[in-house]
Design a protein around this motif. Structure first.
Motif, mmCIF file in Angstrom:
data_model
loop_
_atom_site.group_PDB
_atom_site.id
_atom_site.type_symbol
_atom_site.label_atom_id
_atom_site.label_comp_id
_atom_site.label_asym_id
_atom_site.label_seq_id
_atom_site.Cartn_x
_atom_site.Cartn_y
_atom_site.Cartn_z
ATOM 1 N N LEU A 419 -17.045 11.869 31.822
ATOM 2 C CA LEU A 419 -17.309 10.635 31.082
ATOM 3 C C LEU A 419 -16.083 10.093 30.346
ATOM 4 C CD1 LEU A 419 -19.569 8.623 30.297
ATOM 5 C CD2 LEU A 419 -20.070 10.061 28.334
ATOM 6 N N GLU A 420 -15.270 11.044 29.788
ATOM 7 C CA GLU A 420 -14.149 10.587 28.954
ATOM 8 C C GLU A 420 -13.110 9.771 29.727
ATOM 9 O OE1 GLU A 420 -15.006 13.737 29.439
ATOM 10 O OE2 GLU A 420 -13.306 15.069 29.743
ATOM 11 N N ILE A 421 -13.047 9.942 31.039
ATOM 12 C CA ILE A 421 -12.057 9.154 31.788
ATOM 13 C C ILE A 421 -12.737 8.278 32.843
ATOM 14 C CG2 ILE A 421 -10.051 10.685 31.513
ATOM 15 C CD1 ILE A 421 -10.834 11.770 34.371
ATOM 16 N N ARG A 422 -14.089 8.239 32.805
ATOM 17 C CA ARG A 422 -14.810 7.618 33.930
ATOM 18 C C ARG A 422 -14.459 6.150 34.152
ATOM 19 N NH1 ARG A 422 -20.633 9.323 33.562
ATOM 20 N NH2 ARG A 422 -19.687 11.344 33.987
ATOM 21 N N SER A 423 -14.481 5.352 33.098
ATOM 22 C CA SER A 423 -14.217 3.920 33.276
ATOM 23 C C SER A 423 -12.795 3.679 33.764
ATOM 24 C CB SER A 423 -14.404 3.176 31.965
ATOM 25 O OG SER A 423 -15.737 2.906 31.789
ATOM 26 N N ALA A 424 -11.850 4.378 33.131
ATOM 27 C CA ALA A 424 -10.449 4.180 33.519
ATOM 28 C C ALA A 424 -10.237 4.620 34.966
ATOM 29 C CB ALA A 424 -9.538 4.968 32.584
ATOM 30 N N ALA A 425 -10.780 5.788 35.306
ATOM 31 C CA ALA A 425 -10.560 6.306 36.659
ATOM 32 C C ALA A 425 -11.225 5.415 37.708
ATOM 33 C CB ALA A 425 -11.085 7.743 36.756
ATOM 34 N N GLN A 426 -12.401 4.870 37.363
ATOM 35 C CA GLN A 426 -13.064 3.981 38.326
ATOM 36 C C GLN A 426 -12.217 2.725 38.536
ATOM 37 O OE1 GLN A 426 -15.438 4.483 40.351
ATOM 38 N NE2 GLN A 426 -15.985 2.435 41.049
ATOM 39 N N SER A 427 -11.519 2.293 37.483
ATOM 40 C CA SER A 427 -10.633 1.147 37.648
ATOM 41 C C SER A 427 -9.503 1.477 38.606
ATOM 42 C CB SER A 427 -10.022 0.735 36.317
ATOM 43 O OG SER A 427 -11.008 0.173 35.536
ATOM 44 N N VAL A 428 -9.000 2.706 38.491
ATOM 45 C CA VAL A 428 -7.936 3.108 39.424
ATOM 46 C C VAL A 428 -8.458 3.013 40.856
ATOM 47 C CG1 VAL A 428 -6.412 5.001 40.129
ATOM 48 C CG2 VAL A 428 -6.873 4.608 37.709
ATOM 49 N N VAL A 429 -9.712 3.448 41.051
ATOM 50 C CA VAL A 429 -10.314 3.385 42.393
ATOM 51 C C VAL A 429 -10.351 1.929 42.879
ATOM 52 C CG1 VAL A 429 -12.420 3.768 43.741
ATOM 53 C CG2 VAL A 429 -11.751 5.404 41.981
ATOM 54 N N VAL A 430 -10.851 1.044 42.011
ATOM 55 C CA VAL A 430 -10.977 -0.365 42.428
ATOM 56 C C VAL A 430 -9.584 -0.957 42.673
ATOM 57 C CG1 VAL A 430 -11.888 -2.633 41.834
ATOM 58 C CG2 VAL A 430 -13.129 -0.606 41.143
ATOM 59 N N VAL A 431 -8.645 -0.625 41.774
ATOM 60 C CA VAL A 431 -7.299 -1.180 41.929
ATOM 61 C C VAL A 431 -6.700 -0.765 43.286
ATOM 62 C CG1 VAL A 431 -4.923 -0.946 41.103
ATOM 63 C CG2 VAL A 431 -6.753 -1.461 39.495
ATOM 64 N N PHE A 432 -6.799 0.521 43.608
ATOM 65 C CA PHE A 432 -6.207 0.956 44.884
ATOM 66 C C PHE A 432 -6.980 0.419 46.082
ATOM 67 C CE2 PHE A 432 -3.575 3.453 42.225
ATOM 68 C CZ PHE A 432 -2.412 3.604 42.954
ATOM 69 N N ASN A 433 -8.302 0.351 45.943
ATOM 70 C CA ASN A 433 -9.079 -0.203 47.047
ATOM 71 C C ASN A 433 -8.667 -1.654 47.295
ATOM 72 O OD1 ASN A 433 -11.357 -1.385 48.578
ATOM 73 N ND2 ASN A 433 -12.187 0.675 48.361
ATOM 74 N N MET A 434 -8.610 -2.424 46.204
ATOM 75 C CA MET A 434 -8.278 -3.841 46.341
ATOM 76 C C MET A 434 -6.826 -4.027 46.769
ATOM 77 S SD MET A 434 -10.963 -5.404 45.887
ATOM 78 C CE MET A 434 -12.418 -4.429 45.824
ATOM 79 N N ALA A 435 -5.935 -3.191 46.218
ATOM 80 C CA ALA A 435 -4.517 -3.333 46.579
ATOM 81 C C ALA A 435 -4.346 -3.143 48.085
ATOM 82 C CB ALA A 435 -3.668 -2.323 45.813
ATOM 83 N N PHE A 436 -4.989 -2.116 48.619
ATOM 84 C CA PHE A 436 -4.815 -1.881 50.056
ATOM 85 C C PHE A 436 -5.638 -2.849 50.907
ATOM 86 C CE2 PHE A 436 -2.410 1.594 48.553
ATOM 87 C CZ PHE A 436 -1.463 1.789 49.543
ATOM 88 N N THR A 437 -6.737 -3.335 50.348
ATOM 89 C CA THR A 437 -7.469 -4.392 51.066
ATOM 90 C C THR A 437 -6.554 -5.609 51.147
ATOM 91 O OG1 THR A 437 -9.508 -3.580 50.052
ATOM 92 C CG2 THR A 437 -9.620 -5.714 51.123
ATOM 93 N N PHE A 438 -5.906 -5.919 50.015
ATOM 94 C CA PHE A 438 -4.984 -7.055 49.958
ATOM 95 C C PHE A 438 -3.840 -6.865 50.957
ATOM 96 C CE2 PHE A 438 -0.984 -8.740 48.180
ATOM 97 C CZ PHE A 438 -1.303 -10.092 48.113
#
Ligand code: BGC
Length: 549
Positions: A419-438
């Motif tokens: 929980l303590e890193i969940r939001s931040a880590a999920q953002s990393v997931v979205v950022v990398f997903n979107m970066a490579f989608t881009f």
């Protein structure tokens, strides 16, 4: 239905009482409509950019090139910078907005993030449907991207937190299912709007994105927030009541206590981003970067964005191209059910390994088929039967993705972060997903133009790498309660060196070895006792510096 769990403190399996309630089911259904808006975007741009009326209005130079005689190099005819920018701008916006979304998700809850995302997306859809110039198109796409960034940040977390452990896989995959439904709808709508005489069919295609946006916006007004998120914002009583409600029992003591413990750990942390970089979170950090990156390097979005363009490239007519995109969209959706049905029984690893091997085979066969016909010159006329085999191969690839890396690329990251890193880590997931989608959206047409059929071998090679990665580095997460997940790293042959028990074990083993070594040194060099102690302390300090945070 009891939800099974991980091992308790004594190593025995831990069970949280509770069942799958209608309440959870409905909440997850509404939340996963966030997947709809993402899927609709993925599917819609490929079809629209292959419509003549859209191209003549916004990208006349691409249209002129497309109409050139067949002898031109087919690999290069859609290679246009503004056209790729139209497709990919959305993903760049999603990437940036998901970083802000992480703060909103943490401070205001998952529900508010979804609501905000739905609204912004709605404005983008209206702007796109009414576009009269390229600027309106791109600004609309950027707003859609912000909406996607918000929803992809919050929805997977929401689903994983609401679900009982035993059904977390299945419920979380409803997000992916909705993505595939969105893609399929987009393909179908393109197929029909292309037939609208008068040349405004593309407006309907782009404007209809407002429908999933309304579903998500209205739905999230009625969504309850997760107990985890309520606790993290100091609403203890509400969190307990919510947990009782979603588990359908008053007996939620052990699960509630674990949530409280996780929440306390969270409050002690000021900067979740910095915390994520700590050595003990190395496995989670690596997974949050590599899983989305590798998911995109399967090459799936080449098919999803550019299927109609790709089919036109290999000589299909306009309608046949849109129809083939509908077929791949259908395969994508149906195959997702395989994952839903098996993920909590077979586990994540088996699906990823099987899917990986199937994708490798499909990509290499596809590359070979295209190489045989088009060679490097990129000029050919292919027969109907040959074209059918190509479409079949693409379907084999898409189905493998749809029951493995597609859903699990979102599920696995959302369930492995404490929980303590969940939001931040999920953002990393979205950022990398979107970066490579881009990146893929941006460079695919250029890559096709230069690598030609080799592009398919490139993606095949990436799939080999990701399958080997899963085999060696991804532990099984099936059935383990989300706040208990940390144990899997301590038990893993590689990751254990970074976390709790494993790290202590390495320390203990190494310090025992040191003691033996020191005793031996003492006896060989005949150090006086004090010198031996001093020497061993010095070695331990040096060792600690290199092995601890
Ligand atoms: C991926 C998308 C992809 C879709 C296809 C998702 O999991 O993140 O990039 O287009 O699956 O179904």
């Amino acid at each position: 239905m009891e939800s099974a769990g991980a091992k308790g403190g004594d190593g025995a399996p831990k069970h949280y009482p509770g069942k799958m309630t209608v309440f959870v089911f409905l909440a997850c259904l509404v939340a996963s409509s966030g997947g709809l808006i993402f899927g609709y975007d993925i599917g819609i741009s490929g079809g629209v950019t292959s419509m003549d009326t859209f191209l003549t209005k916004f990208f006349p130079s691409v249209y002129a090139k497309e109409k050139e005689v067949v002898e031109t190099n087919q690999y290069c005819k859609f290679d246009s910078e503004p056209l790729t920018l139209f497709t990919s701008s959305l993903y760049l916006a999603a990437l940036i907005s998901s970083l802000f979304a992480s703060v909103i998700t943490r401070k205001c809850g998952r529900k508010m993030t979804m609501l905000g995302g739905g609204l912004i997306f709605l404005i983008g859809a209206i702007l796109n449907g009414a576009a009269t110039n390229v600027a309106m198109l791109i600004i609309g796409r950027i707003l859609l991207g912000i909406g996607v960034g918000f929803s992809n940040q919050a929805v997977p977390l929401y689903l994983s937190e609401m679900a009982p452990a035993k059904m977390r896989g299945m419920l979380n995959i409803s997000f992916q299912l909705m993505i595939t439904v969105g893609i399929l709808f987009a393909n179908l709508i393109n197929y029909f709007t292309d037939k609208i005489s008068g040349g405004w069919g593309w407006r309907v295609s782009l404007g209809l994105a407002a429908v999933p946006a309304v579903i998500m916006t209205v739905g999230s007004v009625f969504l309850p927030d997760t107990p985890n998120s309520l606790l993290a914002r100091g609403k203890e009583e509400e969190a307990r009541a919510r947990l009782q409600r979603i588990r359908g029992t008053n007996d939620v003591g052990p699960e509630y206590d674990d949530l409280v413990a996780a929440s306390e750990a969270t409050k002690a942390i000021e900067n979740p981003w910095k915390t994520l970089l700590e050595r003990r979170y190395r496995p989670q950090l690596v997974m949050s970067v590599l899983i989305p990156t590798l998911q995109q390097l399967t090459g799936i979005n080449v098919v999803m964005f550019y299927a109609p363009v790709l089919f036109k490239t290999i000589g299909f007519g306009a309608t046949a191209s849109l129809m083939s995109a509908v077929i791949t969209g259908l395969v994508n959706m149906v195959a997702t059910f395989v994952s839903i049905a098996t993920v909590d029984r077979l586990g994540r690893r088996k699906l990823l390994l099987q899917g990986g091997v199937q994708m490798i085979i499909a990509q290499f066969v596809l590359g070979t088929l295209i190489a045989i016909k088009f060679g490097t010159a990129g000029v050919a006329n292919i027969s109907r039967s040959y074209a059918i085999v190509v479409v079949l191969c693409i379907c084999v690839f898409v189905s493998a993705f749809a029951w493995s890396w597609g859903p699990l690329g979102w599920l696995v990251p959302s369930e492995i972060f404490p929980l303590e890193i969940r939001s931040a880590a999920q953002s990393v997931v979205v950022v990398f997903n979107m970066a490579f989608t881009f990146i893929i959206a941006q460079i695919f047409l250029v890559m096709l133009c230069h690598l030609k059929f080799g592009l398919f071998f490139f993606f095949g090679a990436m799939e080999v790498i990701m399958t080997v990665f899963v085999y060696f580095f991804l532990p099984e997460t099936k059935g383990i309660p989300i706040e208990e997940m940390e144990r899997i790293w301590g038990e893993h042959w590689y990751w254990s060196r970074f976390v709790g028990a494993g790290r202590n074990r390495v320390m203990q083993m190494t310090s025992t070895n040191f003691q033996v070594l020191i005793l031996k040194m003492n006896s060989i060099l005949s150090f006086p006792f004090e010198v031996g102690v001093w020497w061993s302390c010095k070695q331990m300090i040096i060792f600690s510096l290199f092995h601890l945070d």
